[in-house]
Design a protein around this motif. Sequence first.
Motif, PDB file in Angstrom:
ATOM      1  N   LYS A 180      29.630  -1.845 -41.893  1.00  0.00           N
ATOM      2  CA  LYS A 180      30.783  -2.765 -43.228  1.00  0.00           C
ATOM      3  C   LYS A 180      32.403  -1.934 -43.570  1.00  0.00           C
ATOM      4  N   ALA A 208      35.601  -2.196 -41.945  1.00  0.00           N
ATOM      5  CA  ALA A 208      37.159  -4.143 -43.014  1.00  0.00           C
ATOM      6  C   ALA A 208      37.996  -2.359 -43.399  1.00  0.00           C
ATOM      7  N   LYS A 235      42.054  -3.153 -41.078  1.00  0.00           N
ATOM      8  CA  LYS A 235      43.764  -3.156 -41.119  1.00  0.00           C
ATOM      9  C   LYS A 235      44.917  -3.652 -41.013  1.00  0.00           C
ATOM     10  N   VAL A 245      33.979 -10.214 -43.352  1.00  0.00           N
ATOM     11  CA  VAL A 245      35.525  -8.938 -42.708  1.00  0.00           C
ATOM     12  C   VAL A 245      37.129 -10.073 -43.032  1.00  0.00           C
TER      13      VAL A 245
END
Length: 396
Positions: A256, A260, A264, A309
Amino acid sequence: MLNDKTVVLGVSGSIAVYKAADLASKLTQAGAKVNVIMTESATRLVAPLTFHSLTDRPVVTSMWQAREAGIGHITLADTADIVVIAPATANTIARLAAGIADDMLTATVLATRAPVIIAPAMHTNMFRNQITQDNLARLRARGFTIVGPARGRLASGATGEGRLVEIGEIIDAIEKTLQKSADLSGKRIVVTAGGTQEPIDPARHIGNRSSGKMGFALAEAARDRGAEVTLITAPSHLPEPGGVAVVRVTTAAEMKAAVAKAVKQADALIMAAAVADYQPKSRAQAKIKKQSPEMTLELVRTPDILSEVTGSFIKVGFAAESEDLVANAQKKLKQKGLDLIVANDITEPESGFGADTNKVTMIDKEGNAESLPLMSKREVAERILDKVAGMGENPP
Ligand code: C5P
Protein backbone atom coordinates in the motif's frame (compact mmCIF):
# COMPACT_ATOMS: atom_id res chain seq x y z
CA MET A 1 3.71 5.24 -40.15
CA LEU A 2 6.74 3.66 -41.80
CA ASN A 3 8.50 6.86 -42.76
CA ASP A 4 11.90 7.11 -41.07
CA LYS A 5 11.33 3.91 -39.13
CA THR A 6 14.20 1.47 -38.89
CA VAL A 7 13.05 -2.02 -39.81
CA VAL A 8 15.21 -5.09 -39.44
CA LEU A 9 14.01 -7.57 -42.04
CA GLY A 10 15.18 -11.07 -41.17
CA VAL A 11 15.09 -13.46 -44.09
CA SER A 12 15.46 -17.19 -43.56
CA GLY A 13 15.77 -20.00 -46.05
CA SER A 14 12.30 -20.84 -47.26
CA ILE A 15 11.44 -20.93 -50.93
CA ALA A 16 9.14 -17.96 -50.20
CA VAL A 17 12.31 -15.88 -49.78
CA TYR A 18 11.78 -14.24 -53.18
CA LYS A 19 8.65 -12.59 -51.79
CA ALA A 20 10.76 -10.93 -49.09
CA ALA A 21 12.41 -8.92 -51.85
CA ASP A 22 9.03 -7.38 -52.61
CA LEU A 23 8.52 -6.66 -48.90
CA ALA A 24 11.96 -5.01 -48.67
CA SER A 25 11.10 -2.90 -51.70
CA LYS A 26 7.67 -1.81 -50.43
CA LEU A 27 9.02 -0.92 -46.97
CA THR A 28 11.83 1.12 -48.54
CA GLN A 29 9.37 2.91 -50.81
CA ALA A 30 7.27 3.78 -47.75
CA GLY A 31 10.28 5.61 -46.30
CA ALA A 32 11.63 2.97 -43.92
CA LYS A 33 15.31 2.24 -43.44
CA VAL A 34 15.40 -1.48 -44.06
CA ASN A 35 18.34 -3.45 -42.63
CA VAL A 36 18.20 -6.93 -44.08
CA ILE A 37 19.75 -9.86 -42.22
CA MET A 38 19.87 -13.14 -44.15
CA THR A 39 20.49 -16.59 -42.74
CA GLU A 40 23.06 -18.73 -44.47
CA SER A 41 20.41 -20.82 -46.21
CA ALA A 42 18.51 -17.74 -47.42
CA THR A 43 21.66 -16.65 -49.27
CA ARG A 44 21.56 -19.97 -51.18
CA LEU A 45 18.15 -19.05 -52.58
CA VAL A 46 18.49 -15.32 -53.28
CA ALA A 47 21.62 -13.22 -53.62
CA PRO A 48 22.22 -10.61 -50.91
CA LEU A 49 22.80 -8.15 -53.72
CA THR A 50 19.06 -8.31 -54.53
CA PHE A 51 18.22 -6.90 -51.10
CA HIS A 52 21.11 -4.45 -51.19
CA SER A 53 19.86 -3.06 -54.50
CA LEU A 54 16.27 -2.75 -53.24
CA THR A 55 17.09 -1.15 -49.87
CA ASP A 56 20.27 0.72 -50.77
CA ARG A 57 21.68 -0.43 -47.43
CA PRO A 58 24.24 -3.04 -46.40
CA VAL A 59 22.87 -6.56 -46.13
CA VAL A 60 24.16 -8.66 -43.26
CA THR A 61 24.80 -12.33 -43.92
CA SER A 62 26.99 -13.33 -40.96
CA MET A 63 28.35 -11.95 -37.69
CA TRP A 64 31.84 -11.77 -39.16
CA GLN A 65 30.81 -10.03 -42.36
CA ALA A 66 28.80 -7.55 -40.25
CA ARG A 67 31.89 -6.86 -38.14
CA GLU A 68 33.92 -6.22 -41.28
CA ALA A 69 31.21 -3.83 -42.49
CA GLY A 70 31.52 -1.94 -39.18
CA ILE A 71 28.18 -3.16 -37.82
CA GLY A 72 28.44 -4.25 -34.16
CA HIS A 73 26.75 -7.49 -33.19
CA ILE A 74 23.92 -5.70 -31.38
CA THR A 75 23.82 -2.45 -33.36
CA LEU A 76 20.93 -3.62 -35.51
CA ALA A 77 19.07 -4.86 -32.41
CA ASP A 78 19.51 -1.51 -30.67
CA THR A 79 18.52 0.72 -33.56
CA ALA A 80 15.48 -1.26 -34.74
CA ASP A 81 11.99 0.15 -34.32
CA ILE A 82 10.67 -3.24 -35.36
CA VAL A 83 12.04 -6.62 -36.39
CA VAL A 84 10.20 -8.62 -39.05
CA ILE A 85 11.13 -12.15 -40.00
CA ALA A 86 9.66 -13.09 -43.34
CA PRO A 87 9.79 -15.82 -44.34
CA ALA A 88 10.43 -17.56 -41.01
CA THR A 89 11.28 -21.24 -41.36
CA ALA A 90 10.45 -23.90 -38.76
CA ASN A 91 14.17 -24.03 -38.00
CA THR A 92 14.52 -20.28 -37.41
CA ILE A 93 11.36 -20.30 -35.25
CA ALA A 94 12.76 -23.18 -33.19
CA ARG A 95 16.09 -21.42 -32.72
CA LEU A 96 14.35 -18.21 -31.64
CA ALA A 97 12.11 -20.09 -29.21
CA ALA A 98 15.17 -21.74 -27.67
CA GLY A 99 17.03 -18.45 -27.30
CA ILE A 100 19.83 -19.60 -29.61
CA ALA A 101 21.98 -16.76 -30.92
CA ASP A 102 24.45 -18.45 -33.23
CA ASP A 103 23.96 -16.21 -36.24
CA MET A 104 23.29 -12.54 -36.81
CA LEU A 105 19.50 -12.93 -37.16
CA THR A 106 18.92 -14.93 -33.97
CA ALA A 107 21.44 -12.82 -32.02
CA THR A 108 19.64 -9.65 -33.12
CA VAL A 109 16.23 -10.98 -32.09
CA LEU A 110 17.57 -12.10 -28.72
CA ALA A 111 19.14 -8.70 -28.09
CA THR A 112 16.40 -6.39 -29.32
CA ARG A 113 13.82 -4.54 -27.25
CA ALA A 114 11.85 -3.76 -30.41
CA PRO A 115 8.64 -5.64 -31.22
CA VAL A 116 9.10 -8.73 -33.38
CA ILE A 117 6.79 -10.00 -36.12
CA ILE A 118 7.14 -13.49 -37.51
CA ALA A 119 5.65 -14.63 -40.81
CA PRO A 120 6.10 -18.42 -40.95
CA ALA A 121 6.47 -20.29 -44.23
CA MET A 122 6.96 -24.04 -44.35
CA HIS A 123 5.41 -27.33 -45.34
CA THR A 124 2.05 -28.07 -43.68
CA ASN A 125 3.36 -31.05 -41.73
CA MET A 126 6.21 -28.99 -40.30
CA PHE A 127 3.80 -26.22 -39.34
CA ARG A 128 1.28 -28.60 -37.79
CA ASN A 129 3.98 -30.49 -35.88
CA GLN A 130 3.37 -29.97 -32.18
CA ILE A 131 6.99 -28.90 -31.73
CA THR A 132 6.51 -25.97 -34.12
CA GLN A 133 3.16 -25.14 -32.52
CA ASP A 134 4.79 -25.13 -29.06
CA ASN A 135 7.62 -22.93 -30.32
CA LEU A 136 5.16 -20.44 -31.82
CA ALA A 137 3.11 -20.42 -28.61
CA ARG A 138 6.28 -19.73 -26.66
CA LEU A 139 7.19 -16.80 -28.87
CA ARG A 140 3.62 -15.49 -28.75
CA ALA A 141 3.78 -15.61 -24.97
CA ARG A 142 6.93 -13.47 -25.12
CA GLY A 143 4.98 -10.81 -27.06
CA PHE A 144 5.96 -11.77 -30.62
CA THR A 145 3.28 -11.26 -33.26
CA ILE A 146 2.75 -14.21 -35.60
CA VAL A 147 1.16 -13.50 -38.99
CA GLY A 148 -0.03 -16.47 -40.96
CA PRO A 149 0.79 -18.82 -42.47
CA ALA A 150 -1.90 -18.88 -45.17
CA ARG A 151 -3.42 -21.89 -46.90
CA GLY A 152 -2.69 -22.56 -50.52
CA ARG A 153 -0.32 -24.23 -52.89
CA LEU A 154 3.03 -25.14 -51.37
CA ALA A 155 6.40 -25.61 -53.05
CA SER A 156 5.98 -29.39 -52.72
CA GLY A 157 2.95 -29.21 -55.01
CA ALA A 158 0.56 -30.04 -52.18
CA THR A 159 -2.12 -27.67 -50.94
CA GLY A 160 -2.35 -26.76 -47.28
CA GLU A 161 -1.40 -24.43 -44.47
CA GLY A 162 2.14 -23.10 -44.66
CA ARG A 163 2.28 -20.41 -47.34
CA LEU A 164 3.79 -17.05 -46.46
CA VAL A 165 0.91 -14.58 -46.06
CA GLU A 166 0.45 -11.84 -48.63
CA ILE A 167 3.02 -9.04 -48.32
CA GLY A 168 0.18 -6.53 -47.75
CA GLU A 169 -0.82 -8.47 -44.65
CA ILE A 170 2.73 -8.32 -43.29
CA ILE A 171 2.85 -4.56 -43.90
CA ASP A 172 -0.52 -4.15 -42.12
CA ALA A 173 0.86 -6.09 -39.14
CA ILE A 174 4.01 -3.94 -39.12
CA GLU A 175 1.96 -0.71 -39.14
CA LYS A 176 -0.39 -1.96 -36.44
CA THR A 177 2.50 -3.08 -34.25
CA LEU A 178 4.38 0.19 -34.70
CA GLN A 179 1.24 2.09 -33.74
CA LYS A 180 0.76 -0.10 -30.68
CA SER A 181 4.41 0.05 -29.70
CA ALA A 182 3.93 3.73 -29.00
CA ASP A 183 0.33 3.93 -27.83
CA LEU A 184 1.32 4.20 -24.16
CA SER A 185 4.33 6.36 -24.81
CA GLY A 186 4.84 8.94 -22.07
CA LYS A 187 2.22 7.25 -19.86
CA ARG A 188 3.17 6.28 -16.34
CA ILE A 189 1.74 2.94 -15.37
CA VAL A 190 1.97 1.28 -11.98
CA VAL A 191 1.49 -2.50 -11.94
CA THR A 192 1.35 -4.68 -8.86
CA ALA A 193 2.16 -8.38 -8.93
CA GLY A 194 2.56 -11.49 -6.82
CA GLY A 195 1.01 -12.59 -3.59
CA THR A 196 1.70 -10.65 -0.42
CA GLN A 197 3.08 -12.49 2.60
CA GLU A 198 1.87 -11.60 6.08
CA PRO A 199 4.36 -12.72 8.73
CA ILE A 200 3.26 -14.79 11.71
CA ASP A 201 6.72 -15.05 13.23
CA PRO A 202 10.29 -14.84 11.85
CA ALA A 203 9.89 -18.23 10.14
CA ARG A 204 6.31 -18.30 8.87
CA HIS A 205 3.81 -16.29 6.95
CA ILE A 206 0.33 -16.39 5.49
CA GLY A 207 0.62 -16.42 1.72
CA ASN A 208 -1.27 -17.39 -1.40
CA ARG A 209 -0.59 -19.19 -4.67
CA SER A 210 -0.02 -16.15 -6.88
CA SER A 211 3.15 -16.51 -9.01
CA GLY A 212 3.34 -12.92 -10.24
CA LYS A 213 3.15 -14.02 -13.90
CA MET A 214 0.12 -11.89 -14.82
CA GLY A 215 1.56 -8.71 -13.27
CA PHE A 216 5.01 -9.26 -14.79
CA ALA A 217 3.42 -9.85 -18.22
CA LEU A 218 1.48 -6.58 -17.83
CA ALA A 219 4.63 -4.68 -16.86
CA GLU A 220 6.55 -6.06 -19.84
CA ALA A 221 3.72 -5.40 -22.28
CA ALA A 222 3.23 -1.81 -21.01
CA ARG A 223 6.98 -1.20 -21.28
CA ASP A 224 7.00 -2.52 -24.84
CA ARG A 225 4.17 -0.11 -25.70
CA GLY A 226 6.23 2.85 -24.55
CA ALA A 227 4.99 3.35 -20.98
CA GLU A 228 7.17 4.25 -18.03
CA VAL A 229 6.42 1.32 -15.77
CA THR A 230 6.75 0.83 -12.02
CA LEU A 231 6.29 -2.80 -11.02
CA ILE A 232 5.52 -3.22 -7.33
CA THR A 233 5.87 -6.87 -6.59
CA ALA A 234 5.35 -9.13 -3.63
CA PRO A 235 7.90 -11.99 -3.45
CA SER A 236 8.11 -13.74 -6.84
CA HIS A 237 10.71 -16.03 -8.41
CA LEU A 238 10.33 -14.47 -11.86
CA PRO A 239 13.29 -12.62 -13.34
CA GLU A 240 13.03 -8.81 -13.13
CA PRO A 241 11.97 -7.33 -16.45
CA GLY A 242 14.53 -4.92 -17.91
CA GLY A 243 13.55 -1.31 -18.48
CA VAL A 244 11.01 -1.35 -15.64
CA ALA A 245 11.41 0.22 -12.17
CA VAL A 246 10.94 -2.69 -9.78
CA VAL A 247 9.91 -2.14 -6.15
CA ARG A 248 9.98 -5.23 -3.97
CA VAL A 249 7.60 -5.50 -1.03
CA THR A 250 6.42 -8.29 1.21
CA THR A 251 3.23 -7.36 3.05
CA ALA A 252 -0.04 -5.71 2.04
CA ALA A 253 0.86 -2.70 4.20
CA GLU A 254 4.21 -2.31 2.42
CA MET A 255 2.50 -2.69 -0.93
CA LYS A 256 0.00 0.00 0.00
CA ALA A 257 2.79 2.43 0.94
CA ALA A 258 4.67 1.71 -2.31
CA VAL A 259 1.50 2.08 -4.41
CA ALA A 260 0.50 5.32 -2.68
CA LYS A 261 3.93 6.77 -3.48
CA ALA A 262 4.05 5.54 -7.09
CA VAL A 263 0.55 6.61 -8.12
CA LYS A 264 1.19 10.26 -7.31
CA GLN A 265 2.30 10.81 -10.90
CA ALA A 266 0.63 7.82 -12.53
CA ASP A 267 -1.84 7.65 -15.39
CA ALA A 268 -2.97 4.15 -14.48
CA LEU A 269 -2.78 1.64 -11.65
CA ILE A 270 -3.23 -2.02 -12.52
CA MET A 271 -3.55 -4.17 -9.39
CA ALA A 272 -2.75 -7.70 -10.52
CA ALA A 273 -1.34 -8.57 -7.08
CA ALA A 274 -3.12 -11.09 -4.92
CA VAL A 275 -3.19 -9.04 -1.77
CA ALA A 276 -3.87 -10.89 1.47
CA ASP A 277 -7.21 -9.92 2.95
CA TYR A 278 -6.11 -10.68 6.51
CA GLN A 279 -2.87 -10.42 8.43
CA PRO A 280 -1.92 -11.76 11.87
CA LYS A 281 -2.96 -9.27 14.53
CA SER A 282 0.53 -9.33 15.96
CA ARG A 283 3.81 -10.70 14.75
CA ALA A 284 5.71 -12.88 17.20
CA GLN A 285 9.28 -11.70 17.64
CA ALA A 286 10.53 -15.25 18.22
CA LYS A 287 9.57 -18.43 16.39
CA ILE A 288 6.37 -19.80 17.90
CA LYS A 289 7.01 -23.17 19.59
CA LYS A 290 4.57 -26.02 19.25
CA GLN A 291 2.86 -26.54 22.59
CA SER A 292 -0.86 -27.26 22.93
CA PRO A 293 -2.60 -29.48 20.34
CA GLU A 294 -4.55 -26.48 19.04
CA MET A 295 -3.60 -22.90 18.48
CA THR A 296 -5.63 -19.90 17.39
CA LEU A 297 -4.19 -17.22 15.20
CA GLU A 298 -5.94 -13.88 15.48
CA LEU A 299 -6.25 -12.07 12.16
CA VAL A 300 -7.18 -8.52 11.24
CA ARG A 301 -8.06 -7.02 7.86
CA THR A 302 -5.29 -5.64 5.67
CA PRO A 303 -5.77 -2.26 4.04
CA ASP A 304 -7.74 -2.51 0.77
CA ILE A 305 -5.21 -0.82 -1.46
CA LEU A 306 -7.43 -0.29 -4.49
CA SER A 307 -10.22 1.29 -2.45
CA GLU A 308 -7.99 3.42 -0.30
CA VAL A 309 -5.60 4.82 -2.89
CA THR A 310 -7.37 7.60 -4.72
CA GLY A 311 -6.46 10.02 -7.48
CA SER A 312 -7.24 10.86 -11.07
CA PHE A 313 -5.65 7.79 -12.62
CA ILE A 314 -7.25 4.84 -14.39
CA LYS A 315 -7.84 2.04 -11.91
CA VAL A 316 -7.83 -1.58 -12.99
CA GLY A 317 -8.48 -4.41 -10.58
CA PHE A 318 -8.45 -8.19 -10.80
CA ALA A 319 -10.99 -10.52 -9.34
CA ALA A 320 -9.94 -14.12 -8.77
CA GLU A 321 -13.24 -15.91 -8.31
CA SER A 322 -14.28 -19.48 -7.85
CA GLU A 323 -18.04 -18.83 -8.19
CA ASP A 324 -20.45 -16.26 -9.70
CA LEU A 325 -17.56 -14.77 -11.65
CA VAL A 326 -19.24 -11.85 -13.39
CA ALA A 327 -21.62 -10.85 -10.58
CA ASN A 328 -18.86 -10.84 -7.97
CA ALA A 329 -16.49 -8.96 -10.22
CA GLN A 330 -19.13 -6.35 -10.99
CA LYS A 331 -19.68 -5.85 -7.28
CA LYS A 332 -15.95 -5.29 -6.73
CA LEU A 333 -15.76 -2.88 -9.65
CA LYS A 334 -18.40 -0.67 -7.97
CA GLN A 335 -17.12 -1.09 -4.40
CA LYS A 336 -13.55 -0.24 -5.33
CA GLY A 337 -14.42 2.57 -7.78
CA LEU A 338 -12.66 0.89 -10.70
CA ASP A 339 -12.62 1.70 -14.40
CA LEU A 340 -12.05 -1.91 -15.37
CA ILE A 341 -12.05 -5.26 -13.62
CA VAL A 342 -10.47 -8.42 -14.97
CA ALA A 343 -12.22 -11.48 -13.61
CA ASN A 344 -10.67 -14.91 -13.80
CA ASP A 345 -12.12 -18.21 -12.78
CA ILE A 346 -9.44 -19.85 -10.64
CA THR A 347 -11.16 -23.23 -10.79
CA GLU A 348 -10.21 -23.61 -14.49
CA PRO A 349 -7.07 -25.77 -14.74
CA GLU A 350 -5.15 -23.64 -17.26
CA SER A 351 -6.20 -20.33 -15.81
CA GLY A 352 -5.23 -18.26 -12.80
CA PHE A 353 -2.53 -19.00 -10.22
CA GLY A 354 0.83 -20.14 -11.54
CA ALA A 355 -0.40 -20.91 -15.08
CA ASP A 356 1.18 -19.36 -18.19
CA THR A 357 -2.27 -18.93 -19.65
CA ASN A 358 -5.37 -17.22 -18.40
CA LYS A 359 -9.04 -17.08 -19.28
CA VAL A 360 -10.60 -13.81 -18.23
CA THR A 361 -13.65 -11.63 -18.57
CA MET A 362 -13.08 -7.88 -18.67
CA ILE A 363 -15.88 -5.71 -17.31
CA ASP A 364 -15.86 -1.94 -17.56
CA LYS A 365 -17.68 0.80 -15.65
CA GLU A 366 -20.45 0.92 -18.24
CA GLY A 367 -21.12 -2.74 -17.53
CA ASN A 368 -19.77 -4.04 -20.85
CA ALA A 369 -18.41 -7.54 -20.32
CA GLU A 370 -15.94 -9.11 -22.75
CA SER A 371 -15.00 -12.77 -22.27
CA LEU A 372 -11.68 -13.70 -23.81
CA PRO A 373 -10.73 -17.23 -24.80
CA LEU A 374 -7.84 -19.04 -23.08
CA MET A 375 -4.64 -17.22 -24.11
CA SER A 376 -1.15 -16.54 -22.80
CA LYS A 377 -0.85 -14.08 -19.93
CA ARG A 378 1.11 -11.80 -22.25
CA GLU A 379 -1.80 -11.76 -24.70
CA VAL A 380 -4.25 -11.09 -21.86
CA ALA A 381 -1.95 -8.24 -20.80
CA GLU A 382 -2.10 -6.76 -24.30
CA ARG A 383 -5.91 -6.91 -24.30
CA ILE A 384 -6.09 -5.18 -20.93
CA LEU A 385 -3.68 -2.50 -22.16
CA ASP A 386 -5.78 -2.01 -25.31
CA LYS A 387 -8.61 -1.01 -22.95
CA VAL A 388 -6.36 1.18 -20.81
CA ALA A 389 -4.93 2.90 -23.89
CA GLY A 390 -8.49 3.54 -25.11
CA MET A 391 -9.48 5.06 -21.76
CA GLY A 392 -6.33 7.18 -21.81
CA GLU A 393 -7.82 9.05 -24.73
CA ASN A 394 -10.75 10.01 -22.47
CA PRO A 395 -9.25 9.88 -18.97
CA PRO A 396 -11.68 9.49 -16.05
O1 C5P B 1 -9.13 -9.64 -2.89
P1 C5P B 1 -10.11 -9.05 -3.89
O2 C5P B 1 -10.84 -10.10 -4.66
O3 C5P B 1 -10.99 -8.01 -3.29
O4 C5P B 1 -9.18 -8.34 -4.95
C1 C5P B 1 -9.72 -7.56 -5.99
C2 C5P B 1 -8.73 -6.49 -6.41
O5 C5P B 1 -8.41 -5.68 -5.29
C3 C5P B 1 -7.40 -7.00 -6.93
O6 C5P B 1 -7.04 -6.17 -8.00
C4 C5P B 1 -6.46 -6.85 -5.77
O7 C5P B 1 -5.14 -6.60 -6.21
C5 C5P B 1 -7.03 -5.65 -5.04
N1 C5P B 1 -6.84 -5.70 -3.58
C6 C5P B 1 -6.30 -4.62 -2.95
N2 C5P B 1 -6.12 -4.65 -1.58
C7 C5P B 1 -6.53 -5.71 -0.87
C8 C5P B 1 -7.13 -6.80 -1.50
C9 C5P B 1 -7.28 -6.78 -2.87
O8 C5P B 1 -5.94 -3.65 -3.59
N3 C5P B 1 -6.35 -5.70 0.43
